[in-house]
Design a protein around this motif. Structure first.
Motif, PDB file in Angstrom:
ATOM      1  N   ILE A 257       0.746  -1.541   0.055  1.00  0.00           N
ATOM      2  CA  ILE A 257       0.027  -0.810   0.082  1.00  0.00           C
ATOM      3  C   ILE A 257       0.907   1.515   0.273  1.00  0.00           C
ATOM      4  O   ILE A 257       0.442   2.278  -0.438  1.00  0.00           O
ATOM      5  CB  ILE A 257      -1.184  -0.145   1.059  1.00  0.00           C
ATOM      6  CG1 ILE A 257      -1.500  -1.403   0.523  1.00  0.00           C
ATOM      7  CG2 ILE A 257      -1.493   1.332   1.392  1.00  0.00           C
ATOM      8  CD1 ILE A 257      -2.602  -1.252   2.076  1.00  0.00           C
ATOM      9  N   ILE A 258       2.041   1.399   0.604  1.00  0.00           N
ATOM     10  CA  ILE A 258       2.707   2.450   0.848  1.00  0.00           C
ATOM     11  C   ILE A 258       3.830   2.513  -0.812  1.00  0.00           C
ATOM     12  O   ILE A 258       3.587   4.225  -0.685  1.00  0.00           O
ATOM     13  CB  ILE A 258       3.864   2.310   1.917  1.00  0.00           C
ATOM     14  CG1 ILE A 258       3.009   2.446   3.262  1.00  0.00           C
ATOM     15  CG2 ILE A 258       5.188   3.352   1.956  1.00  0.00           C
ATOM     16  CD1 ILE A 258       4.234   2.116   4.231  1.00  0.00           C
TER      17      ILE A 258
ATOM     18  N   ALA B 166      -9.080   5.544  -2.232  1.00  0.00           N
ATOM     19  CA  ALA B 166      -8.521   4.596  -1.708  1.00  0.00           C
ATOM     20  C   ALA B 166      -8.116   4.798  -0.373  1.00  0.00           C
ATOM     21  O   ALA B 166      -7.773   3.919   0.107  1.00  0.00           O
ATOM     22  CB  ALA B 166      -7.405   4.209  -3.442  1.00  0.00           C
ATOM     23  N   LEU B 167      -7.926   5.792  -0.808  1.00  0.00           N
ATOM     24  CA  LEU B 167      -6.812   6.315   0.947  1.00  0.00           C
ATOM     25  C   LEU B 167      -8.364   5.693   2.402  1.00  0.00           C
ATOM     26  O   LEU B 167      -7.403   5.731   2.716  1.00  0.00           O
ATOM     27  CB  LEU B 167      -6.086   7.838   1.050  1.00  0.00           C
ATOM     28  CG  LEU B 167      -4.615   8.362   2.139  1.00  0.00           C
ATOM     29  CD1 LEU B 167      -4.383   7.041   2.486  1.00  0.00           C
ATOM     30  CD2 LEU B 167      -4.605   9.543   1.768  1.00  0.00           C
ATOM     31  N   THR B 168      -9.007   6.849   1.794  1.00  0.00           N
ATOM     32  CA  THR B 168     -10.187   6.840   2.946  1.00  0.00           C
ATOM     33  C   THR B 168     -10.014   5.160   2.758  1.00  0.00           C
ATOM     34  O   THR B 168     -10.715   4.673   4.110  1.00  0.00           O
ATOM     35  CB  THR B 168     -11.337   7.250   2.345  1.00  0.00           C
ATOM     36  OG1 THR B 168     -10.509   9.223   1.974  1.00  0.00           O
ATOM     37  CG2 THR B 168     -12.681   7.162   3.341  1.00  0.00           C
ATOM     38  N   TRP B 169     -10.581   3.954   2.516  1.00  0.00           N
ATOM     39  CA  TRP B 169     -11.486   3.063   2.390  1.00  0.00           C
ATOM     40  C   TRP B 169      -9.877   2.191   3.292  1.00  0.00           C
ATOM     41  O   TRP B 169     -10.143   1.459   4.122  1.00  0.00           O
ATOM     42  CB  TRP B 169     -11.334   1.858   1.263  1.00  0.00           C
ATOM     43  CG  TRP B 169     -12.962   2.968   1.131  1.00  0.00           C
ATOM     44  CD1 TRP B 169     -13.452   3.457  -0.113  1.00  0.00           C
ATOM     45  CD2 TRP B 169     -14.092   2.112   1.505  1.00  0.00           C
ATOM     46  NE1 TRP B 169     -14.658   3.828  -0.259  1.00  0.00           N
ATOM     47  CE2 TRP B 169     -15.145   2.783   1.100  1.00  0.00           C
ATOM     48  CE3 TRP B 169     -14.349   1.410   3.234  1.00  0.00           C
ATOM     49  CZ2 TRP B 169     -16.264   2.853   1.503  1.00  0.00           C
ATOM     50  CZ3 TRP B 169     -15.490   1.340   3.569  1.00  0.00           C
ATOM     51  CH2 TRP B 169     -16.566   2.272   2.175  1.00  0.00           C
ATOM     52  N   THR B 170      -8.759   2.515   2.824  1.00  0.00           N
ATOM     53  CA  THR B 170      -8.034   2.043   3.258  1.00  0.00           C
ATOM     54  C   THR B 170      -7.001   1.684   5.142  1.00  0.00           C
ATOM     55  O   THR B 170      -7.333   1.816   5.534  1.00  0.00           O
ATOM     56  CB  THR B 170      -6.594   2.197   2.625  1.00  0.00           C
ATOM     57  OG1 THR B 170      -6.133   2.082   1.286  1.00  0.00           O
ATOM     58  CG2 THR B 170      -4.945   1.735   3.337  1.00  0.00           C
ATOM     59  N   VAL B 171      -7.916   3.273   5.611  1.00  0.00           N
ATOM     60  CA  VAL B 171      -7.579   4.018   6.949  1.00  0.00           C
ATOM     61  C   VAL B 171      -9.077   3.879   7.324  1.00  0.00           C
ATOM     62  O   VAL B 171      -8.574   2.881   8.599  1.00  0.00           O
ATOM     63  CB  VAL B 171      -7.737   5.484   6.496  1.00  0.00           C
ATOM     64  CG1 VAL B 171      -7.921   5.837   8.709  1.00  0.00           C
ATOM     65  CG2 VAL B 171      -6.146   6.258   5.779  1.00  0.00           C
TER      66      VAL B 171
ATOM     67  N   TYR C 190     -10.487   0.593   6.707  1.00  0.00           N
ATOM     68  CA  TYR C 190     -10.052  -0.668   7.243  1.00  0.00           C
ATOM     69  C   TYR C 190      -9.227  -0.901   8.020  1.00  0.00           C
ATOM     70  O   TYR C 190      -9.335  -2.412   8.999  1.00  0.00           O
ATOM     71  CB  TYR C 190      -9.424  -1.570   5.848  1.00  0.00           C
ATOM     72  CG  TYR C 190      -8.467  -2.661   5.329  1.00  0.00           C
ATOM     73  CD1 TYR C 190      -9.435  -3.865   6.160  1.00  0.00           C
ATOM     74  CD2 TYR C 190      -7.932  -2.857   6.042  1.00  0.00           C
ATOM     75  CE1 TYR C 190      -9.614  -5.344   5.721  1.00  0.00           C
ATOM     76  CE2 TYR C 190      -6.900  -4.379   6.210  1.00  0.00           C
ATOM     77  CZ  TYR C 190      -8.099  -5.522   5.399  1.00  0.00           C
ATOM     78  OH  TYR C 190      -7.461  -6.645   6.482  1.00  0.00           O
ATOM     79  N   TYR C 191      -7.739  -0.701   7.643  1.00  0.00           N
ATOM     80  CA  TYR C 191      -6.748  -0.655   9.234  1.00  0.00           C
ATOM     81  C   TYR C 191      -7.366  -0.479  10.230  1.00  0.00           C
ATOM     82  O   TYR C 191      -6.331  -0.975  11.015  1.00  0.00           O
ATOM     83  CB  TYR C 191      -5.658  -0.107   8.661  1.00  0.00           C
ATOM     84  CG  TYR C 191      -4.651  -0.593   7.981  1.00  0.00           C
ATOM     85  CD1 TYR C 191      -4.175  -2.070   7.976  1.00  0.00           C
ATOM     86  CD2 TYR C 191      -4.575  -0.609   6.541  1.00  0.00           C
ATOM     87  CE1 TYR C 191      -3.800  -2.630   7.303  1.00  0.00           C
ATOM     88  CE2 TYR C 191      -3.596  -1.727   5.815  1.00  0.00           C
ATOM     89  CZ  TYR C 191      -3.143  -2.219   5.961  1.00  0.00           C
ATOM     90  OH  TYR C 191      -2.368  -3.317   4.986  1.00  0.00           O
ATOM     91  N   TYR C 192      -8.391   0.433  10.254  1.00  0.00           N
ATOM     92  CA  TYR C 192      -8.126   1.097  12.259  1.00  0.00           C
ATOM     93  C   TYR C 192      -9.379   0.336  12.430  1.00  0.00           C
ATOM     94  O   TYR C 192      -9.925   0.319  13.894  1.00  0.00           O
ATOM     95  CB  TYR C 192      -8.185   2.793  11.965  1.00  0.00           C
ATOM     96  CG  TYR C 192      -6.841   3.116  12.312  1.00  0.00           C
ATOM     97  CD1 TYR C 192      -6.473   3.076  12.934  1.00  0.00           C
ATOM     98  CD2 TYR C 192      -6.716   3.554  11.142  1.00  0.00           C
ATOM     99  CE1 TYR C 192      -4.805   3.860  13.079  1.00  0.00           C
ATOM    100  CE2 TYR C 192      -4.779   4.908  11.011  1.00  0.00           C
ATOM    101  CZ  TYR C 192      -4.757   4.243  11.633  1.00  0.00           C
ATOM    102  OH  TYR C 192      -3.475   4.488  12.128  1.00  0.00           O
ATOM    103  N   PHE C 193     -10.795  -0.076  11.339  1.00  0.00           N
ATOM    104  CA  PHE C 193     -12.117  -0.068  11.487  1.00  0.00           C
ATOM    105  C   PHE C 193     -12.543  -1.900  11.737  1.00  0.00           C
ATOM    106  O   PHE C 193     -13.164  -2.325  12.533  1.00  0.00           O
ATOM    107  CB  PHE C 193     -13.072   0.812  11.561  1.00  0.00           C
ATOM    108  CG  PHE C 193     -12.919   2.160  12.052  1.00  0.00           C
ATOM    109  CD1 PHE C 193     -12.952   2.706  13.387  1.00  0.00           C
ATOM    110  CD2 PHE C 193     -12.611   3.386  10.388  1.00  0.00           C
ATOM    111  CE1 PHE C 193     -12.789   3.764  13.562  1.00  0.00           C
ATOM    112  CE2 PHE C 193     -12.584   4.475  11.707  1.00  0.00           C
ATOM    113  CZ  PHE C 193     -12.518   4.694  12.762  1.00  0.00           C
ATOM    114  N   LEU C 194     -12.044  -2.267  10.659  1.00  0.00           N
ATOM    115  CA  LEU C 194     -12.476  -3.528  10.010  1.00  0.00           C
ATOM    116  C   LEU C 194     -11.414  -4.734  10.593  1.00  0.00           C
ATOM    117  O   LEU C 194     -11.426  -6.069  10.008  1.00  0.00           O
ATOM    118  CB  LEU C 194     -12.493  -3.541   8.313  1.00  0.00           C
ATOM    119  CG  LEU C 194     -13.629  -2.240   8.488  1.00  0.00           C
ATOM    120  CD1 LEU C 194     -13.436  -2.516   6.456  1.00  0.00           C
ATOM    121  CD2 LEU C 194     -15.082  -3.275   8.842  1.00  0.00           C
ATOM    122  N   ARG C 195     -10.375  -4.283  10.935  1.00  0.00           N
ATOM    123  CA  ARG C 195      -9.043  -5.268  11.064  1.00  0.00           C
ATOM    124  C   ARG C 195      -9.592  -5.959  12.945  1.00  0.00           C
ATOM    125  O   ARG C 195      -9.354  -5.216  13.853  1.00  0.00           O
ATOM    126  CB  ARG C 195      -7.673  -4.646  10.315  1.00  0.00           C
ATOM    127  CG  ARG C 195      -6.888  -5.525  10.375  1.00  0.00           C
ATOM    128  CD  ARG C 195      -5.782  -4.740  10.073  1.00  0.00           C
ATOM    129  NE  ARG C 195      -4.566  -5.664   9.736  1.00  0.00           N
ATOM    130  CZ  ARG C 195      -3.885  -5.710  10.188  1.00  0.00           C
ATOM    131  NH1 ARG C 195      -2.993  -4.888   9.713  1.00  0.00           N
ATOM    132  NH2 ARG C 195      -2.835  -6.532   9.459  1.00  0.00           N
TER     133      ARG C 195
END
Length: 67
Positions: free
Chosen positions: A7-8, A55-60, A62-67
């Motif tokens: 992702i980075i 894409a950036l919003t969904w990545t954030v 995903y990593y903070y709320f759905l993981r």
């Protein structure tokens, strides 16, 4: 598998592409380039915003709320 490096790298590629596009748009080498550039720059900038921001919003999300 940890996707953080992927992702980075993708984000870095997007930023480099955006900066390159803006630099080419500001100082083109073709003399006829400025005649139809404004409309193309608006469309291209909109494409970047429409794709990169979600894409950036969904990545954030995903990593903070759905993981």
């Amino acid at each position: 598998m940890n996707y953080t490096p992927v992702i980075i790298i993708g984000a870095i590629i997007c930023v480099i592409a955006l900066v390159s596009t803006i630099v080419i748009g500001i100082d083109p080498t073709d003399q006829n380039y400025k005649k139809s550039t404004k409309k193309r720059m608006v469309i291209l900038s909109a494409i970047y915003v429409v794709t990169f921001v979600p894409a950036l919003t969904w990545t954030v999300v995903y990593y903070y709320f759905l993981r």
